[in-house]
Design an enzyme around this catalytic site. Structure first.
Site, PDB file in Angstrom:
ATOM      1  CG  HIS A 168      -2.258   0.658   0.944  1.00  0.00           C
ATOM      2  ND1 HIS A 168      -2.464   1.534  -0.103  1.00  0.00           N
ATOM      3  CD2 HIS A 168      -3.457   0.573   1.594  1.00  0.00           C
ATOM      4  CE1 HIS A 168      -3.706   1.967  -0.089  1.00  0.00           C
ATOM      5  NE2 HIS A 168      -4.341   1.394   0.939  1.00  0.00           N
TER       6      HIS A 168
ATOM      7  CG  ASP B  84      -3.101   5.211  -3.905  1.00  0.00           C
ATOM      8  OD1 ASP B  84      -2.458   5.085  -2.845  1.00  0.00           O
ATOM      9  OD2 ASP B  84      -3.014   6.201  -4.658  1.00  0.00           O
TER      10      ASP B  84
END
Length: 430
Positions: free
Chosen positions: A402, A406
């Site tokens: 992450h 995204d």
């Protein structure tokens, strides 16, 4: 006068006899010295010819390993380039080969010892592979000289003495090998007896230790998140059924699902470049190529050989390369170059019956896709054009870092893969 002459002649003969004796002694001394010199020269030449083989240079940062096995023992004849020992490292197994043909004189390390690069490993004496050992030949020479005066019918005691050491060496060699077989059998974990509460401890091999270290490092470093999706496999299964026999006949390779997923991921990575990148310091490094790490299970652990430049390959090329790498992995013949530098990983969790899975990222990569095998494809009721129909459904999972991707990018990537697999013809237009 006569007596004086007689005395002089006697003295002359005595001196002559003494001179002859002294000359014979000197000649004998020279002969013995020459024989000793020849023997010393022979032994020293044999000794000087013996070669000490060292632990070979290992790839990259590897500097040590565990000596797993000796394939030859002292006294064995070997051919040039024949494998003598195997060294296990935390990434690959390294074979140590004989540099010349000859006989193993001495082993300088024991199995399960930790050995370092440049350490003396064994001594080999040059000669032709398969020839009889040198020491018995040396001992037979004096026996032949003694037998010259002995009738042929009479057995030579010297010859018997020559044969005895050879037999004893063979007996010793057999006896030396016997305990090793017992030791190996002892190392095997005993079968549990009903009602037993015993425990068995087995030392982790270097590869398993390295895998554990890397997985924990990934957990600590990456901000891992997993997203799932379902793929209708009808179209791909139909295509595979139609062309698999022709591909096998023409290219001698099986057409599986992995090539389709590899191609679909390669195309999706071009559209979502962040999934094909990695973090280095405070920078993100993007790749212009796709090197797919394909997870392969081996007895020692999971390895990830790399299919390089998969973005330019077709289905058959990918299947050939995966087949080649898989065989090398199962045979323990992978090199460090085969596993270094992947940019994205595909794992096949369903081959063992798994339906869902959350993989761990293979650092420094930013994402890993887990697909299920044909055994994990389940028939499910789905709605198609307003009608409930039965379709073969596969669950796929994408774990991503992450810090780089995204959620929108990760989900988009997985949807792209889904679209390519559900209609493989789209891959020809991409």
């Amino acid at each position: 006068m006569l007596s004086k002459r007689i005395i002089a002649v006697a003295r002359g003969r005595g001196l002559l006899r003494a001179h002859n004796i002294q000359t014979a002694a000197i000649s004998k001394s020279w002969s013995l010295t020459a024989n000793h010199a020849r023997r010393a020269q022979f032994h020293s030449s044999r000794l000087l010819q013996a070669e000490t083989v060292k632990v070979p240079q290992m790839p990259e940062s590897i500097s040590e390993g565990t000596l797993k096995s000796w394939n030859k023992q002292v006294g064995d004849s070997v051919a040039a380039d024949e494998e003598i020992a195997a060294i296990e490292t935390d990434k690959i197994d390294i074979a140590v080969n004989a540099p010349i043909s000859g006989k193993i004189v001495q082993l300088l390390a024991n199995e399960e010892d930790t050995v370092t690069v440049g350490q003396d490993l064994f001594i080999i004496e040059p000669g032709e592979a398969g020839e009889s050992p040198a020491p018995p030949k040396q001992e037979s020479k004096p026996a032949e000289t003694k037998e010259e005066s002995v009738p042929k019918e009479t057995p030579s005691p010297a010859a018997d003495k020559v044969k005895e050491p050879v037999k004893s060496k063979n007996v010793e060699k057999a006896a030396a090998k016997e305990p090793k077989r017992e030791e190996k059998s002892k190392q095997e974990p005993p079968k549990p007896v009903a009602g037993s509460r015993g425990e068995t401890r087995v030392k982790m091999n270097r590869m398993r230790l390295r895998i554990a270290e890397r997985l924990k490092e990934s957990q600590n470093a990456a901000a891992s998140l997993t997203t799932f999706n379902e793929i209708d496999m009808s179209s791909l299964m139909e295509m595979r059924k139609k062309y698999k026999d022709a591909v096998l006949k023409e290219h001698d390779v099986k057409l599986g699902f992995m090539s389709a997923f590899a191609k679909a991921c390669s195309l999706a990575l071009r559209e979502i470049p962040a999934a094909n990148a990695y973090i280095e310091g405070d920078e993100i490094v993007y790749h212009d190529f796709v090197d797919l790490s394909v997870a392969v299970a081996t007895p020692k652990g999971l390895v990830t050989p790399v299919v390089r430049n998969s973005e330019g390959m077709n289905f058959v090329d990918i299947e050939k390369e995966i087949s080649r790498l898989g065989k090398r992995a199962r045979d323990g013949k992978l090199t460090l170059e085969d596993m270094a530098g992947g940019t994205f990983t595909i794992s096949n969790g369903g081959v063992f019956g798994s339906l869902y899975g959350t993989p761990i990222i293979n650092l420094p990569q930013s994402a890993v896709l887990v697909r299920q095998s044909m055994h994990a494809v389940k028939d499910k009721p789905v709605v198609v054009d307003g009608q409930i129909v039965i379709r073969p459904i596969m669950v796929v999972a994408l774990t991503y870092d992450h810090r780089i991707l995204d959620g929108r990018e990760a989900v988009t990537f997985l949807v792209k893969v889904k679209e390519y697999i559900e209609d493989p013809r789209k891959m020809l237009l991409a």
